[in-house]
Design a protein around this motif. Sequence first.
Motif, PDB file in Angstrom:
ATOM      1  N   ALA A 114      -8.245  -6.938  50.835  1.00 55.28           N
ATOM      2  CA  ALA A 114      -8.598  -6.383  49.517  1.00 55.28           C
ATOM      3  C   ALA A 114      -7.589  -6.828  48.455  1.00 55.28           C
TER       4      ALA A 114
ATOM      5  N   HIS B 165      -8.313 -10.243  47.365  1.00 54.36           N
ATOM      6  CA  HIS B 165      -9.667 -10.376  46.802  1.00 54.36           C
ATOM      7  C   HIS B 165     -10.680 -11.005  47.764  1.00 54.36           C
TER       8      HIS B 165
ATOM      9  N   MET C 197     -13.169  -9.467  49.633  1.00 55.36           N
ATOM     10  CA  MET C 197     -13.752  -8.139  49.810  1.00 55.36           C
ATOM     11  C   MET C 197     -14.697  -8.013  51.006  1.00 55.36           C
TER      12      MET C 197
ATOM     13  N   ALA D  84     -12.569  -7.443  53.849  1.00 56.75           N
ATOM     14  CA  ALA D  84     -11.977  -6.096  53.718  1.00 56.75           C
ATOM     15  C   ALA D  84     -12.961  -5.045  54.221  1.00 56.75           C
TER      16      ALA D  84
ATOM     17  N   ASN E 285     -11.173   3.866  52.026  1.00 54.13           N
ATOM     18  CA  ASN E 285     -11.190   2.455  51.634  1.00 54.13           C
ATOM     19  C   ASN E 285     -12.542   1.799  51.882  1.00 54.13           C
TER      20      ASN E 285
ATOM     21  N   TYR F  13     -14.360  -0.200  49.048  1.00 56.60           N
ATOM     22  CA  TYR F  13     -14.625  -1.635  49.198  1.00 56.60           C
ATOM     23  C   TYR F  13     -16.131  -1.920  49.187  1.00 56.60           C
TER      24      TYR F  13
ATOM     25  N   ASP G 112     -17.063  -1.936  45.723  1.00 54.89           N
ATOM     26  CA  ASP G 112     -16.545  -3.153  45.079  1.00 54.89           C
ATOM     27  C   ASP G 112     -17.437  -4.367  45.294  1.00 54.89           C
TER      28      ASP G 112
END
Length: 202
Positions: free
Chosen positions: A154, A157, A159, A162, A182, A186, A189
Amino acid sequence: NQANLQIQKLFEFHQQGDFANVLKIALQLQKHFPKFALAYKAAGVALNALNRKAEAVLQMKKAVKLDPNDDETLSNLGQISVEIAKNPLEFNNAKNILKEALQKNPKNFVALNNLAAAYSNLGDFVNAKIYAENAIKLAPNYGIAHHTLAVIFAKTHQMLKAVEHSKLATEFSPEFVPACVNLIQYTLDIGEAEKAAEIADI
């Protein structure tokens, strides 16, 4: 004898998660056997569980002084040092403790994971990733290491990776709340709001 009974009680309280009593017995043992490393190690573990981390560090340092070859205590000391570190100097200090633990036992996957966290906090994501991946190689079901690796991805970057490791972290360590938090973040995100809402409802 009395000492053996105390040690037995100490382990029983530890298994029950009764850390106040673990601490009480550990301190009694220290009084009677000041050179008994286990008494300081147990006190450190108990103080850490009771969220008295600075005191836990002092106890574990005493344990390491008495038994320098105990990689588990060094690993615990390194882990708490990472958790309470506030600046690069303190993270470097934690890193050195963990490296010492790994010199004594290169297969200590907990120390590898904590070293990954220390490197991550120092912004050295290349080394952080190497240590987290090595921890996972040794213990593929160790959810905390998947969580550490997810955080590293993460921060760099990546993702999708992640999310992938956050999922593994929640599967292997469902009781570990930061991994679940998280995973939701994520998933949001990467633009999957519905999936994030589903995870939040589980």
